[in-house]
Motif scaffolding. Structure first.
Motif, PDB file in Angstrom:
ATOM      1  N   ILE A   1       0.999  -0.873  -0.207  1.00  0.00           N
ATOM      2  CA  ILE A   1      -0.071  -0.087   0.100  1.00  0.00           C
ATOM      3  C   ILE A   1       0.846   1.164  -0.310  1.00  0.00           C
ATOM      4  CG2 ILE A   1      -1.432   1.699   1.192  1.00  0.00           C
ATOM      5  CD1 ILE A   1      -3.022  -1.243   2.163  1.00  0.00           C
ATOM      6  N   GLU A   2       2.135   1.290   0.955  1.00  0.00           N
ATOM      7  CA  GLU A   2       3.227   2.344   0.646  1.00  0.00           C
ATOM      8  C   GLU A   2       3.648   2.209  -0.210  1.00  0.00           C
ATOM      9  OE1 GLU A   2       5.254   5.557   2.525  1.00  0.00           O
ATOM     10  OE2 GLU A   2       3.682   4.363   3.218  1.00  0.00           O
ATOM     11  N   TYR A   3       3.250   1.658  -1.171  1.00  0.00           N
ATOM     12  CA  TYR A   3       4.666   1.488  -2.318  1.00  0.00           C
ATOM     13  C   TYR A   3       3.856   2.080  -3.574  1.00  0.00           C
ATOM     14  CZ  TYR A   3       6.798   0.337  -6.870  1.00  0.00           C
ATOM     15  OH  TYR A   3       8.273   0.086  -7.737  1.00  0.00           O
ATOM     16  N   MET A   4       2.046   1.667  -3.479  1.00  0.00           N
ATOM     17  CA  MET A   4       1.420   1.916  -4.347  1.00  0.00           C
ATOM     18  C   MET A   4       0.926   3.644  -4.329  1.00  0.00           C
ATOM     19  SD  MET A   4      -0.591  -1.289  -4.381  1.00  0.00           S
ATOM     20  CE  MET A   4      -3.100  -0.103  -5.061  1.00  0.00           C
ATOM     21  N   ALA A   5       1.079   3.858  -2.901  1.00  0.00           N
ATOM     22  CA  ALA A   5       0.716   5.479  -2.290  1.00  0.00           C
ATOM     23  C   ALA A   5       1.787   6.297  -2.949  1.00  0.00           C
ATOM     24  CB  ALA A   5       1.299   5.736  -0.942  1.00  0.00           C
ATOM     25  N   HIS A   6       3.150   6.032  -3.571  1.00  0.00           N
ATOM     26  CA  HIS A   6       3.667   6.866  -4.367  1.00  0.00           C
ATOM     27  C   HIS A   6       4.086   5.519  -5.299  1.00  0.00           C
ATOM     28  CE1 HIS A   6       4.408   7.436  -0.082  1.00  0.00           C
ATOM     29  NE2 HIS A   6       5.045   8.427   0.237  1.00  0.00           N
ATOM     30  N   HIS A   7       3.133   5.345  -6.732  1.00  0.00           N
ATOM     31  CA  HIS A   7       4.461   4.823  -8.088  1.00  0.00           C
ATOM     32  C   HIS A   7       2.731   5.359  -7.922  1.00  0.00           C
ATOM     33  CE1 HIS A   7       8.007   3.989  -5.371  1.00  0.00           C
ATOM     34  NE2 HIS A   7       8.133   3.463  -6.809  1.00  0.00           N
TER      35      HIS A   7
ATOM     36  N   ALA B   1       0.252   3.277 -11.213  1.00  0.00           N
ATOM     37  CA  ALA B   1       0.044   2.020 -11.284  1.00  0.00           C
ATOM     38  C   ALA B   1       0.369   1.482 -13.079  1.00  0.00           C
ATOM     39  CB  ALA B   1      -1.305   1.717 -10.973  1.00  0.00           C
ATOM     40  N   LEU B   2      -0.019   1.930 -13.495  1.00  0.00           N
ATOM     41  CA  LEU B   2       0.350   1.453 -15.319  1.00  0.00           C
ATOM     42  C   LEU B   2       1.781   1.662 -15.360  1.00  0.00           C
ATOM     43  CD1 LEU B   2      -0.706   1.480 -17.677  1.00  0.00           C
ATOM     44  CD2 LEU B   2      -0.733   3.275 -18.864  1.00  0.00           C
ATOM     45  N   THR B   3       3.082   2.360 -15.689  1.00  0.00           N
ATOM     46  CA  THR B   3       3.573   2.275 -15.997  1.00  0.00           C
ATOM     47  C   THR B   3       5.301   2.658 -14.413  1.00  0.00           C
ATOM     48  OG1 THR B   3       4.319   4.390 -15.078  1.00  0.00           O
ATOM     49  CG2 THR B   3       3.492   4.310 -17.176  1.00  0.00           C
ATOM     50  N   ASP B   4       4.552   2.028 -12.733  1.00  0.00           N
ATOM     51  CA  ASP B   4       5.598   1.345 -12.290  1.00  0.00           C
ATOM     52  C   ASP B   4       6.300   2.757 -11.902  1.00  0.00           C
ATOM     53  OD1 ASP B   4       5.473  -0.175  -9.558  1.00  0.00           O
ATOM     54  OD2 ASP B   4       7.488  -0.848 -10.597  1.00  0.00           O
ATOM     55  N   LEU B   5       6.113   3.829 -12.357  1.00  0.00           N
ATOM     56  CA  LEU B   5       7.417   4.933 -11.783  1.00  0.00           C
ATOM     57  C   LEU B   5       6.483   6.097 -10.347  1.00  0.00           C
ATOM     58  CD1 LEU B   5       8.425   6.799 -15.482  1.00  0.00           C
ATOM     59  CD2 LEU B   5       9.051   5.815 -14.297  1.00  0.00           C
ATOM     60  N   ALA B   6       7.324   6.666 -10.201  1.00  0.00           N
ATOM     61  CA  ALA B   6       7.532   8.173  -9.035  1.00  0.00           C
ATOM     62  C   ALA B   6       5.467   8.288  -9.241  1.00  0.00           C
ATOM     63  CB  ALA B   6       7.880   8.651  -8.601  1.00  0.00           C
ATOM     64  N   ASN B   7       4.743   8.636  -8.741  1.00  0.00           N
ATOM     65  CA  ASN B   7       3.499   9.334  -8.679  1.00  0.00           C
ATOM     66  C   ASN B   7       4.242  10.769  -8.359  1.00  0.00           C
ATOM     67  OD1 ASN B   7       3.599   9.031  -5.896  1.00  0.00           O
ATOM     68  ND2 ASN B   7       1.431   8.076  -6.154  1.00  0.00           N
ATOM     69  N   ARG B   8       2.516  12.021  -8.258  1.00  0.00           N
ATOM     70  CA  ARG B   8       3.430  13.019  -7.951  1.00  0.00           C
ATOM     71  C   ARG B   8       3.690  13.299  -6.314  1.00  0.00           C
ATOM     72  NH1 ARG B   8       0.542  17.582 -10.972  1.00  0.00           N
ATOM     73  NH2 ARG B   8      -0.294  16.780 -12.491  1.00  0.00           N
ATOM     74  N   VAL B   9       3.333  12.555  -5.230  1.00  0.00           N
ATOM     75  CA  VAL B   9       3.248  12.189  -3.955  1.00  0.00           C
ATOM     76  C   VAL B   9       5.389  12.214  -4.090  1.00  0.00           C
ATOM     77  CG1 VAL B   9       3.504  11.219  -1.624  1.00  0.00           C
ATOM     78  CG2 VAL B   9       1.206  12.018  -2.880  1.00  0.00           C
TER      79      VAL B   9
END
Length: 715
Positions: free
Chosen positions: A278-284, A286-294
């Protein structure tokens, strides 16, 4: 009587008296009756028990009177009193004991003994206290049995409960010896059940765990010392223990009054894995497994905090060019695959300290950490453009896209993540405006330009309700008849402070912010209402953008505008560009056919400047092809432009379509397009777009075809 006889009689009398006295002092009452059921004798205890006088129980008194007296005292019987008396007196005298209960609480044991020769003796013993004691003893016995059973049930329930807990449970006494543990505890630590028993020391339990391989990353002595310290601290403590076998346990230690402790051991391996996920998903993404805005903001802030000695942090904001066209043409699953390939290509380009993030849609950001010179950012941006411009093979289909990049460099362009990201976005906007497929660094002037754009956006939204828009109409001339065949409606914005604003300035902005839909609806209604006032032989053309075509209410807007104005559908012409067919082609074609069924004419505008494909002309029978002004402009100097005009005109004529040349400004251009087979023209050579009133004054006020023909010749 002799003296001896007198002495004997005296002694006998004395003995009888003593016997009677003894009988009268017995603890129970005695009554003797003859075979007639009449009293022969009763002792004093009997009279005392029932409150009788000697006269009431004198010899010869019927026993039924004694029974009635007891009934009057409150003897409890199940039948009527007289029936009870008859039953007692009428029965045969036999050995029998009856417990008689009285309403005052007394219990009398009544026993009848038959006497040989007839009659009988009855004893009456007050057993109230004895019966109460017996009742109490019985109650205590039954209570004891109940408590014993309850304890057995509780013990069974306790055993069942602790052995069915999801957590391991163990009790230790103040001497650190095991009192009890459940099956789950033994199972969690892979200990053989037969090797665990009450009385074992904590040391022995720990040794069994280490022997089974269920221990954390520490030595036996270290672990034992740690758990012993927890035990002797006499404080509640929760601990997370990661075992060498990959399991993670949570131990809750709770001290007990008087010493000792109870501990629960919970296997939280899956919970911890879920938390990590969940921690990983909250920061990445889902489609590309790259970092997200957070995560991007966290990494960017971290990078800014660590720069030193003149180092810089570059923020690259990437926007894919033509991705939407690929997504709409090949479908969203292919679009998703393309985005994943883009992510993979970017990963190859960046350094270990850099961060790539997907911002959503087709936008990405690269944080290039600790660069020494802006040239490092230039190099990465160019490599990204080159890498992402290479063709993509997606499920056997080839796609080509590009990328535009805006770059800001901190701390010069901003010392915090928000400022750097905002300035990179401004630079991206400039890169896209400059033709896409390139990169631009942020410049302070861009901020002013964006503020100007925001002001225009605000003014644009106010313009429609304020009535600041108006339509100008440009005549379309039939080259064969030299007559006006219709007019193209073109929107103009009369800004209250800035005057007339070019459509090239505000229409792209309107499309970008979605305002083109309500603005386009106004154009359709206004054009229909105006054309309805003109002669029936003139049609009116209205441009419909791709965004308008995607809005669900377009058909209803057109039908409503025709109905409200009274304009015949055959006099309305809809102009679309090829980009309209790129978005949900099947639905678009269905709508075009519905419009055609109403009698509305459909024209392909700006043919040859976009994603020109002959399949579009094959998939729908357009009424008209409009040749873009860019080809007409150079038709007299550039042979390629001439050849394109010739080919398009021939194509249109061959398919039974009208070929209209736009932007005709010189007589030479007019001669060329007419020679190459164009059937219509519009442009400044004949007339620039004019307000409706001016159109009516110049062309609809009685001037005939000859004057129009002369206008073209004179031009």
């Amino acid at each position: 009587m002799t003296d001896h006889g007198q002495v004997t009689a005296s002694r006998s009398a004395q003995s009888s008296a003593r016997l009677e006295e003894a009988i009268n002092h017995l603890s129970f009452g005695i009554v003797i009756f003859d075979d007639k059921r009449e009293v022969v004798f009763c002792n004093g205890r009997y009279r005392e028990m029932y409150g009788l006088s000697p006269e009431q129980v004198k010899p010869g008194t019927p026993t039924h009177e004694l029974i009635r007296h007891r009934l009057n005292l409150g003897l409890k019987v199940q039948v009527a009193g007289d029936d009870y008396i008859r039953e007692r007196v009428g029965r045969e005298i036999a050995l029998d004991t009856t417990m008689q209960e009285f309403t005052d609480g007394r219990i009398i044991a009544y026993t009848v003994y038959p006497i040989p020769g007839g009659g009988g003796m009855a004893t009456h013993e007050d057993v109230t206290e004895r019966e109460e004691i017996n009742a109490r003893l019985k109650k205590q016995y039954e209570l004891g049995r109940e408590q014993e059973e309850a304890l057995r049930v509780r013990n069974f329930q306790f055993d069942t409960a602790i052995n069915n807990m999801s957590q391991g449970l163990c009790f230790f006494d103040s001497g650190h010896r095991l009192i009890v543990c459940n099956d789950r505890f033994v199972e969690m630590y892979d200990i053989a059940p037969e090797r665990v028993s009450p009385g074992m020391s904590l040391v022995e339990i720990v040794d069994l765990r280490f022997e089974a391989g269920s221990f954390p990353a520490m030595t036996r002595d270290e672990y034992l010392q740690w758990r012993t310290n927890v035990a002797v601290s006499n404080e509640a403590k929760d601990s997370i223990v990661e075992l060498m076998n990959g399991r993670t346990f949570k131990i809750r230690h709770r001290p007990m009054p008087g010493g000792g402790w109870v501990a629960t051991h919970e296997d939280i391996t899956e919970q911890r894995q879920s938390e990590v996920k969940i921690e990983y998903m909250a920061h990445h993404d889902a489609l590309t497994d790259l970092a997200n805005r957070v995560l991007l903001n966290e990494r960017l802030e971290y990078a800014l905090d660590r720069i030193q000695n003149g180092e810089m942090v570059a923020v690259h904001h990437l926007d894919l060019d033509q991705f939407k066209a690929v997504n709409d043409t090949f479908g969203h699953p292919c679009g998703d695959k393309l985005l994943r390939i883009v992510a993979d290509r970017l990963r190859v380009l960046v350094g270990a300290a850099d961060t790539i993030a997907r911002m959503g849609g087709d936008e990405f950001v690269i944080v290039q950490a600790a660069i020494a010179d802006p040239a490092d950012a230039t190099s990465l941006a160019q490599r990204a453009i080159d890498a992402l411009s290479e063709p993509y093979d997606i499920d056997g289909q080839q796609a080509v896209i590009g990328v535009s990049i805006g770059i800001s460099v901190g701390p010069g362009d901003g010392s915090n993540p928000d400022k750097l990201l905002r300035n990179a976005d401004l630079a991206l906007y400039r890169a896209k405006s400059d033709g896409r497929g390139t990169f631009r660094f942020f410049e302070p002037a861009m901020d002013l330009q964006m503020q100007t754009r925001r002001i225009m956006e605000q003014d644009l939204r106010k313009a429609l309700p304020a009535g600041e828009f108006e339509l100008h109409y440009q005549p379309v001339v039939n080259l064969a008849s030299k007559e006006i065949s219709g007019f193209e409606a073109l929107i103009r914005w009369n800004h209250p402070a800035k005057g007339l604003i070019s459509p090239a300035t505000f229409i792209p902005l309107a499309e970008e912010i979605g305002f083109i839909v309500p603005m386009g609806e106004w154009v359709i209604r206004q054009a229909c209402a105006t054309a309805a006032q003109w002669p029936d032989n003139f049609h009116v053309a209205v441009n419909i953008s791709a965004i308008q075509f995607r809005s669900p209410g377009l058909m209803q807007v057109i039908v409503s505008a025709l109905a409200a104005s009274g304009l015949a559908p055959t006099r309305l012409e809809i102009e679309i560009t090829e980009t309209v067919l790129l978005h949900n082609k099947e639905a678009t074609l269905a709508l075009l056919h519905q419009l055609r069924e109403l009698g509305i004419r459909i024209a392909m505008d700006d043919f040859g400047t976009g994603y020109s494909s002959l399949t579009y002309l094959q998939s729908f029978p357009f009424d008209k092809i409009k040749i873009d002004r860019s080809f007409v402009k150079n038709i007299t100097e550039d042979s390629s432009s001439l050849n394109i005009v010739r080919a398009v005109a021939a194509l249109a004529n061959g398919m039974g379509m009208t070929a209209t040349a736009e932007g005709v400004e010189t007589a030479e251009q007019l001669h060329s397009i007419a020679s190459e087979g164009c059937t219509e023209m519009q442009g400044f050579l004949f007339s620039k777009p004019l307000p409706a009133a001016e159109i009516e004054r110049q062309f609809l006020s009685g001037r005939g075809p000859r004057e129009i023909q002369g206008r073209i010749v004179a031009a």
